[in-house]
Design an enzyme around this catalytic site. Structure first.
Site, PDB file in Angstrom:
ATOM      1  N   LYS A  43       7.899  13.333  13.302  1.00  0.00           N
ATOM      2  CA  LYS A  43       6.855  12.996  14.296  1.00  0.00           C
ATOM      3  C   LYS A  43       7.163  11.693  15.025  1.00  0.00           C
ATOM      4  O   LYS A  43       6.846  11.540  16.194  1.00  0.00           O
ATOM      5  CB  LYS A  43       5.486  12.876  13.602  1.00  0.00           C
ATOM      6  CG  LYS A  43       4.997  14.187  13.017  1.00  0.00           C
ATOM      7  CD  LYS A  43       3.708  13.995  12.260  1.00  0.00           C
ATOM      8  CE  LYS A  43       3.853  13.220  10.989  1.00  0.00           C
ATOM      9  NZ  LYS A  43       4.647  13.858   9.918  1.00  0.00           N
TER      10      LYS A  43
ATOM     11  N   GLY B  88       6.201   7.185   6.851  1.00  0.00           N
ATOM     12  CA  GLY B  88       7.342   6.383   7.273  1.00  0.00           C
ATOM     13  C   GLY B  88       8.015   7.083   8.424  1.00  0.00           C
ATOM     14  O   GLY B  88       8.293   8.274   8.346  1.00  0.00           O
TER      15      GLY B  88
HETATM   16  P1  IMP Z   1      -0.551   9.718  -1.141  1.00  0.00           P
HETATM   17  O1  IMP Z   1      -0.751   9.998   0.304  1.00  0.00           O
HETATM   18  O2  IMP Z   1       0.329   8.517  -1.397  1.00  0.00           O
HETATM   19  O3  IMP Z   1      -1.828   9.655  -1.923  1.00  0.00           O
HETATM   20  O4  IMP Z   1       0.269  10.954  -1.767  1.00  0.00           O
HETATM   21  C1  IMP Z   1      -0.300  12.259  -1.871  1.00  0.00           C
HETATM   22  C2  IMP Z   1       0.744  13.325  -1.574  1.00  0.00           C
HETATM   23  O5  IMP Z   1       1.098  13.265  -0.203  1.00  0.00           O
HETATM   24  C3  IMP Z   1       2.042  13.156  -2.354  1.00  0.00           C
HETATM   25  O6  IMP Z   1       2.565  14.452  -2.631  1.00  0.00           O
HETATM   26  C4  IMP Z   1       2.949  12.457  -1.374  1.00  0.00           C
HETATM   27  O7  IMP Z   1       4.322  12.699  -1.625  1.00  0.00           O
HETATM   28  C5  IMP Z   1       2.505  13.100  -0.071  1.00  0.00           C
HETATM   29  N1  IMP Z   1       2.744  12.270   1.116  1.00  0.00           N
HETATM   30  C6  IMP Z   1       2.022  11.203   1.517  1.00  0.00           C
HETATM   31  N2  IMP Z   1       2.517  10.702   2.649  1.00  0.00           N
HETATM   32  C7  IMP Z   1       3.566  11.459   2.977  1.00  0.00           C
HETATM   33  C8  IMP Z   1       4.466  11.463   4.086  1.00  0.00           C
HETATM   34  O8  IMP Z   1       4.407  10.650   5.012  1.00  0.00           O
HETATM   35  N3  IMP Z   1       5.413  12.448   4.066  1.00  0.00           N
HETATM   36  C9  IMP Z   1       5.483  13.377   3.094  1.00  0.00           C
HETATM   37  N4  IMP Z   1       4.671  13.416   2.055  1.00  0.00           N
HETATM   38  C10 IMP Z   1       3.712  12.478   2.001  1.00  0.00           C
END
Ligand code: IMP
Length: 443
Positions: free
Chosen positions: A16, A40
């Protein structure tokens, strides 16, 4: 064409940032509307790689207003580090604005994220441990600390005390951690407040001013549809809504302000963290795609799980987002594979072998479902030099056509390499890009 939303159509990490960067060139403002530094974005420009977590990629265009919207959760340490890094690289950051209503990630949110995952053991979600979930939980519980609170010491202290009180038990293992000391937190966050004060603004008003003037505003989503807390693979999701509807809530606009919704996807599938992934591959093929695609997290460095393109999930994402266009990234990664598989339905491996044409609403079904595939021809040519659709090998064009027809959404843009120029604007995309420029020029 004033309002364009960019969302992830899979499990995040679709590219994105690159699309936002490309559209930002044609836009007057870019607004992040949800998530935090769990995201990121990697952008490659003139051979320089930029990794941004919070600041919208539009910051690299000096005339584009960049907004961190009210729906975002902000770790001020990460934000100030990002500002320092941009300044070090001589990027003008004066066009950044931060919503006074955005919530702040506090040190205890990160501790709770770590502790929560540890407690879940084998059932853990695989979060980024950046404190995202606990911060959104506090927001919903009305115990959150907002950006505007950084500007009032008395209020800040009061709110931290109130937020800490119900967490005493869960934070007991961290009782001796100096980061939890009330005075330390208050002082640290007041310092961030001083640094960020020039950027704090009524961002809703700023966005509306641009929309009212007919200017182009890009709403930049983080993560992807299948990580949506309502529509994704709960509980293996993030704690916000990465779908297009959240652009309205997280930026403070109405649905009528949105004209286009671009779903960014990879030509194959990836997922980080735990949770169902029906088209997941393992073994040599997965390793090959992971290496070719550089599938390691921008935020955590974790190796991403890799799979075939899941069209059942993609069509679901198209529906819940009302996608008007697809941007298919990393098509070049598939070069050299003889045969490509795309998943067009799921099958329950039980004795009855029930088939699912639509994304199953029941999580248990999804956990056990296996993909049923259509095989498409691969291609051997490298695609990185292709700049027109007609430069692509016939098999690559057929692959894209199959995807667009199955999902019912045209492909506007194709990524054929990491650089910002390594893209192909299709007929559909070129039209939209021109419209964006014309709308801005006319205003
Ligand atoms: P959180 O957003 O850190 O609470 O993570 C929850 C879930 O979302 C986990 O499986 C993370 O690996 C996934 N996740 C969160 N942000 C990203 C991202 O930017 N890319 C891919 N997976 C994400």
């Amino acid at each position: 064409m004033p309002g364009i939303v960019i969302v992830g159509a899979q499990w995040g990490d679709e590219g994105k940032g690159k699309i936002t960067d490309l559209l930002a060139e044609r836009a007057d403002a870019v607004v992040r509307f949800q998530g935090g530094n769990n995201a990121g974005h990697t952008i490659v420009r003139d051979g320089v790689q930029w990794k941004l977590h919070l600041i919208p990629s539009g910051i690299l265009h000096k005339d584009t207003l960049c907004v961190i919207g009210n729906g975002v959760v902000i770790d001020p340490r990460v934000l100030t580090d990002e500002l320092d890094e941009l300044r070090r690289q001589r990027v003008d950051t004066r066009q950044l604005r931060i919503s006074a209503n955005a919530h702040l990630i506090m040190p205890y949110h990160m501790m709770l994220d770590h502790a929560g995952e540890a407690k879940l053991g084998k059932l853990q979600i695989g979060t980024t441990r950046r404190g995202i979930g606990p911060c959104y939980a506090d927001k919903a519980a009305r115990l959150g600390i907002r950006v505007q609170d950084l500007l009032d010491e008395k209020i800040l202290k009061k709110k931290i005390i109130a937020a800490l009180e119900p967490k005493r038990l869960s934070l007991r293992p961290f009782a001796k951690d100096p980061r939890l000391d009330l005075q330390t937190i208050t002082e640290e966050y007041l310092t961030y407040g001083h640094r960020l004060a020039p950027y704090i603004a009524d961002t809703v008003r700023l966005v509306h001013e641009r929309l009212d003037a007919g200017q182009t505003v890009v709403f930049e989503g983080a993560q992807g549809a299948l990580l949506d807390i309502d529509h994704g693979t709960y509980p293996f999701v993030t704690s916000s809504n990465p779908v297009a509807g959240a652009a309205c809530v997280g930026a403070g606009v109405g649905p009528k302000d949105i004209d286009e919704i671009w779903g960014v996807m990879k030509a194959y599938g990836t997922r980080v963290g735990a949770g169902p992934f029906p088209t997941e591959l393992d073994g040599e093929l997965a390793d090959e795609i992971r290496e070719r695609g550089g599938e390691y997290g921008t935020t955590t460095g974790r190796a991403r799980r890799v799979g075939w393109l899941d069209l059942v999930a993609l069509r679901y994402a198209a529906r819940i987002n009302s996608l008007t266009a697809l941007a298919v990234m990393k098509l070049d990664v598939l070069s050299g594979l003889d045969q490509l598989c795309v998943c067009t339905r799921y099958r329950d491996p039980g004795p009855e072998g029930r088939e699912y044409e639509d994304f199953p609403y029941h999580q248990t079904v999804l956990h056990h479902a296996a993909g049923e595939y259509v095989q498409l021809a691969g291609w051997s040519e490298e695609l990185t030099e292709c700049r027109e659709e007609s430069d692509l090998p016939a098999a690559a064009r057929e692959y894209l056509q199959f995807v667009a027809e199955f999902v019912g959404v045209p492909v506007a843009l194709i990524g054929v390499g990491p650089g910002r120029d390594e893209v192909i604007w299709t007929q559909a995309g070129a039209g939209m890009a021109r419209a964006g420029r014309a709308a801005s020029a006319a205003a």
